[in-house]
Design a protein around this motif. Sequence first.
Motif, short mmCIF file in Angstrom:
data_model
loop_
_atom_site.label_atom_id
_atom_site.label_comp_id
_atom_site.label_asym_id
_atom_site.label_seq_id
_atom_site.Cartn_x
_atom_site.Cartn_y
_atom_site.Cartn_z
N ALA A 21 16.75 46.66 68.04
CA ALA A 21 16.69 46.25 69.46
C ALA A 21 16.62 44.74 69.59
N THR A 22 17.30 44.23 70.61
CA THR A 22 17.25 42.79 70.89
C THR A 22 15.95 42.45 71.60
N ALA A 23 15.66 41.14 71.68
CA ALA A 23 14.45 40.69 72.36
C ALA A 23 14.46 41.12 73.82
N GLU A 24 15.62 41.10 74.45
CA GLU A 24 15.72 41.49 75.85
C GLU A 24 15.47 42.99 76.02
N GLU A 25 15.97 43.81 75.09
CA GLU A 25 15.75 45.26 75.16
C GLU A 25 14.27 45.58 74.95
N ILE A 26 13.62 44.84 74.07
CA ILE A 26 12.19 45.05 73.83
C ILE A 26 11.40 44.69 75.08
N LYS A 27 11.75 43.56 75.71
CA LYS A 27 11.05 43.12 76.92
C LYS A 27 11.24 44.14 78.04
N LYS A 28 12.46 44.65 78.19
CA LYS A 28 12.76 45.61 79.25
C LYS A 28 11.95 46.90 79.06
N ALA A 29 11.88 47.37 77.80
CA ALA A 29 11.12 48.59 77.52
C ALA A 29 9.64 48.38 77.78
N TYR A 30 9.12 47.22 77.40
CA TYR A 30 7.70 46.92 77.62
C TYR A 30 7.36 46.90 79.11
N ARG A 31 8.20 46.22 79.90
CA ARG A 31 7.93 46.11 81.33
C ARG A 31 7.88 47.49 81.99
N ASP A 60 3.17 42.56 71.72
CA ASP A 60 2.66 41.30 71.19
C ASP A 60 3.29 40.98 69.84
N VAL A 61 3.50 42.00 69.02
CA VAL A 61 4.08 41.78 67.69
C VAL A 61 5.60 41.63 67.77
N LEU A 62 6.27 42.55 68.46
CA LEU A 62 7.74 42.56 68.45
C LEU A 62 8.35 41.47 69.31
N SER A 63 7.59 40.92 70.26
CA SER A 63 8.14 39.85 71.10
C SER A 63 8.04 38.49 70.42
N ASP A 64 7.25 38.41 69.38
CA ASP A 64 7.11 37.17 68.61
C ASP A 64 8.01 37.27 67.37
N SER A 65 9.03 36.45 67.29
CA SER A 65 10.02 36.56 66.22
C SER A 65 9.39 36.46 64.83
N LYS A 66 8.40 35.58 64.68
CA LYS A 66 7.77 35.41 63.37
C LYS A 66 6.94 36.64 63.00
N ARG A 67 6.12 37.12 63.93
CA ARG A 67 5.30 38.29 63.65
C ARG A 67 6.15 39.54 63.46
N ARG A 68 7.25 39.63 64.20
CA ARG A 68 8.14 40.78 64.04
C ARG A 68 8.76 40.79 62.64
N LYS A 69 9.14 39.60 62.16
CA LYS A 69 9.72 39.51 60.82
C LYS A 69 8.70 39.93 59.77
#
Length: 395
Positions: A21-31, A60-69
């Motif tokens: 999932a892209t960052a935008e898809e993750i944000k949309k699902a969270y909202r 919190d984890v998946l929206s942060d690129s470093k923590r997601r990695k």
Amino acid sequence: MSTKDYLEKDYYAVLGVPKSATAEEIKKAYRKLARQYHPDTNQGDVTKETKFKEVSEAYDVLSDSKRRKEYDEARTLFGSGVGGQRPPGGGGFPFDFGDLFGGTAGQPQGGQGTGERFSDLFGGLFNRGGGGPTRTSATTRPRRGQDIESEVTLSFREAVEGSTVSLRLTSSAACTACSGTGAKAGTTPRVCPTCEGTGAASRNLGNFAFSEPCRDCKGRGLLVDDPCPICEGSGRAKSTRTIQARIPAGVADGQRVKLKAKGAPGENGGPAGDLYIQTHVKPHAVFGRMGDNLTVTVPVTFTEAALGAEIKVPILKGMPVTLRIPPGTPNGRTFRVRGRGVTRKDGTMGDLLATVEVVVPKTLDDKSRELLNEFNTATAAEDPRADLIQRARSE
């Protein structure tokens, strides 16, 4: 975050998105999920409040690129065994983790050794530095406050020009009755004997021990024998406050505005969370909007369109401007008035798009009718539909 979170929690499944999932898809699902499970709309529903916390933690984890990695690397590493090699029967790891973290055996010349690479990785994942695990008490470790979502309805003018609105927010904060200790007034919590106040305990997984929140004190490092009756020993309670939130100029209907550090207060000196405001904009009786441009329809008479004229055009802020329309202006033609639109992020202004609409008089007196008949006779040789009929026949 504990190792257990990385190994056992599937944050992608919590948000209902694939690993790709892209960052935008993750944000949309969270909202979507945050609105569904938010405590403010599910008062007293403990199950949905717990679900909201899980969704927030995953985001919190998946929206942060470093923590997601780091999260992806940890799950990949331990999901298949280091290097994809797992001993028969699935028990333990086929090497000495002491060599992995502290030694340099097998290190290629001119490159980073295996031990260094894993030490860097686990240092980030398990809150460990090169010198081994810390013993910082969980009760004094700063924690970031939760993000909060709210909504606001603005007038068309407020959205275009910007506005300061009052918002009443409800969030979790330190319980005022016990000052966040969780203990009843006059009593104090005691240090957890299991973790000795660190809030973390070791869990043995074969040949390797992982750190995770202490089961007895649930990661707090303290035990409460006589809990506070207000927060029931959690140290947290609902807090309601009113803030003045500045909505920037140019927001559109449905836009989500982020106000940094305006969310729930942090714990133990940690930073506050962020506030996300969903904006709703009421329509205007005269003006519309197209991106950064405002739109307006301006009525003109037949003679003004035919002979040309200077007409007054309203603008959202200030006195009307004068617009010159040339002779022979057709109905529906749009003119651009520069710099009279919406304020952009860089401070520049969009334009006002004024569309003329030729108005036909509903009633005519005898003099007007006579003059129009004379005009009709004078222009009878010109048939405006001749080309239309000709093109229809040719197809």
